[in-house]
Write a protein that holds these residues in place. Structure first.
Motif, short mmCIF file in Angstrom:
data_model
loop_
_atom_site.label_atom_id
_atom_site.label_comp_id
_atom_site.label_asym_id
_atom_site.label_seq_id
_atom_site.Cartn_x
_atom_site.Cartn_y
_atom_site.Cartn_z
N SER A 96 2.36 7.06 44.92
CA SER A 96 3.27 8.07 44.68
C SER A 96 4.45 7.93 43.66
N PHE A 97 4.86 6.76 43.39
CA PHE A 97 5.88 6.34 42.53
C PHE A 97 5.24 6.80 41.00
N ILE A 98 4.03 6.42 40.70
CA ILE A 98 3.51 6.70 39.56
C ILE A 98 3.09 8.18 39.43
N ALA A 99 2.86 8.98 40.57
CA ALA A 99 2.51 10.49 40.35
C ALA A 99 3.73 11.14 39.93
N LEU A 100 4.85 10.84 40.60
CA LEU A 100 6.19 11.32 40.24
C LEU A 100 6.98 10.79 38.98
N TYR A 101 6.47 9.60 38.61
CA TYR A 101 6.93 9.29 37.30
C TYR A 101 6.31 10.33 36.20
N ILE A 102 4.78 10.49 36.36
CA ILE A 102 4.33 11.34 35.44
C ILE A 102 5.02 12.91 35.37
N GLN A 103 5.02 13.39 36.67
CA GLN A 103 5.43 14.79 36.87
C GLN A 103 6.77 14.82 36.08
N LYS A 104 7.82 13.79 36.31
CA LYS A 104 9.08 14.00 35.91
C LYS A 104 9.24 13.65 34.35
N GLY A 105 7.96 13.45 33.75
CA GLY A 105 8.06 13.29 32.29
C GLY A 105 8.57 11.86 31.95
N ASN A 106 7.73 10.79 32.54
CA ASN A 106 7.91 9.37 32.53
C ASN A 106 9.45 8.91 32.67
N MET B 61 15.84 2.12 21.56
CA MET B 61 15.44 2.28 23.07
C MET B 61 13.68 2.46 23.07
N GLN B 62 13.13 1.37 23.87
CA GLN B 62 11.81 1.42 24.00
C GLN B 62 11.16 2.68 24.55
N ASN B 63 10.21 3.08 24.22
CA ASN B 63 9.33 4.32 24.54
C ASN B 63 8.91 4.13 26.08
N LYS B 64 9.11 5.01 26.96
CA LYS B 64 8.64 4.76 28.29
C LYS B 64 7.05 4.77 28.07
N LEU B 65 6.52 4.19 29.21
CA LEU B 65 4.62 4.15 29.21
C LEU B 65 4.22 5.47 29.45
N GLU B 66 3.37 5.69 28.76
CA GLU B 66 2.58 6.96 28.82
C GLU B 66 1.14 6.55 29.80
N PHE B 67 0.91 7.21 30.86
CA PHE B 67 -0.46 6.94 31.72
C PHE B 67 -1.60 7.67 30.96
N ARG B 68 -1.49 8.73 30.76
CA ARG B 68 -2.65 9.61 30.25
C ARG B 68 -3.14 9.28 28.89
N LYS B 69 -3.59 8.24 28.59
CA LYS B 69 -4.20 7.86 27.45
C LYS B 69 -5.47 6.99 27.38
#
Length: 296
Positions: A105-115, A1-9
């Protein structure tokens, strides 16, 4: 399974472009569902206003078909700047605001929900909170950019990358107008060239995608013009071109995601927030592992 994208890097130039498409690929369905639900009304309203405006111009002789327009400059201006014209402008600004707010908003929630991709209802809660704030700010930023452009264009080229980061800061950090404005320049202080280059390439990719998707409408419009087509065919060409133009606005999601990746890259270089968060999570994981071992 492909790892979800990490924004904070940290990211290099090429990684920003690659990760922009990777994020869309991994979250295509929920992202498109969010776009349709939250931006669909503005797209349809703008599309109808634009069709009515273009058909009105054709009937007045401003297009390649129809009666000749008046030669009086004042009359021609009054025929151009109609009520439908201002509707097109208003809905264009509203639609751009909706795209920016819904995607961020989608990105902010995506990060909050652990990608993990959020639902439309979750994004809607953020959307309601930020929409009017971003809408009012976009008018002020638009006036500011126009004034910068009037001064030989050089100030515009300098401030455009910073103003591109403005919306990411306002939504992702819940910043005020003053805070977002000043922080955008602070983040760019030592990374202007790289960030400006990345944003420039992202917009080139966006316009290339929109142009490629608009080719059928362009062909139909040219065919109707050069063959002196009937009124029915010319009307069909106008409607088709306008519909495709507004459908292609979905590609405006690309620069929002790409600029947000630039934002996180700059924040990471300045503050290392993502690295510190991963270290803290690693410490929590180790403590949880130790507590589990003690139970046995």
């Amino acid at each position: 399974m492909q790892n979800k994208l990490e924004f904070r890097k940290l990211r290099e130039f090429g990684e920003i472009i690659n990760d922009m498409f990777q994020f869309i690929k991994q979250n295509f369905k929920p992202l498109m569902k969010t776009y349709i639900y939250l931006c669909g009304f503005f797209v349809l309203a703008g599309m109808l206003a634009a069709i009515m405006y273009q058909l009105g111009l054709k009937d007045l002789g401003f297009g390649y078909m129809g009666a000749s327009a008046s030669s009086n400059p004042i009359t021609r201006l009054s025929q151009l700047f109609t009520f439908n014209y201002f509707l097109v402008i208003i809905f264009s600004v509203l639609n751009y605001t909706a795209i920016v707010v819904s995607t961020l908003s989608f990105i902010a929630l995506y990060i909050q929900k652990g990608n993990q991709a959020p639902s439309v209802d979750e994004v809607w809660a953020y959307f309601k909170y930020y929409f009017l704030r971003v809408f009012g700010s976009s008018i002020a930023i638009g006036i500011f950019l126009v004034l910068c452009f009037l001064f030989c264009g050089l100030p515009f080229l300098y401030v455009f990358p910073a103003m591109s980061l403005f919306y990411s800061i306002m939504v992702l950090e819940n910043g005020s107008f003053e805070y977002s404005f000043s922080r955008s320049f602070k983040l760019l202080k030592d990374q202007w060239w790289v960030t400006a280059g990345a944003i420039f390439v992202i917009w080139i990719i966006t316009y290339a995608c929109m142009s490629m998707a608009s080719i059928p409408a362009i062909i139909l419009t040219m065919a109707a013009a050069f063959t002196k087509a009937s009124t029915g065919l010319s009307t069909l060409a106008i409607i088709s071109a306008t519909v495709i133009q507004y459908v292609c606005q979905v590609f405006m999601i690309l620069p929002v995601i790409g600029v947000s990746l630039c934002y996180f890259n700059l924040v990471e270089r300045l503050e290392n927030t993502g690295l510190l968060e991963r270290i803290n999570n690693l410490g929590k994981a180790e403590s949880d592992l130790n507590s589990t071992s003690e139970e046995y």
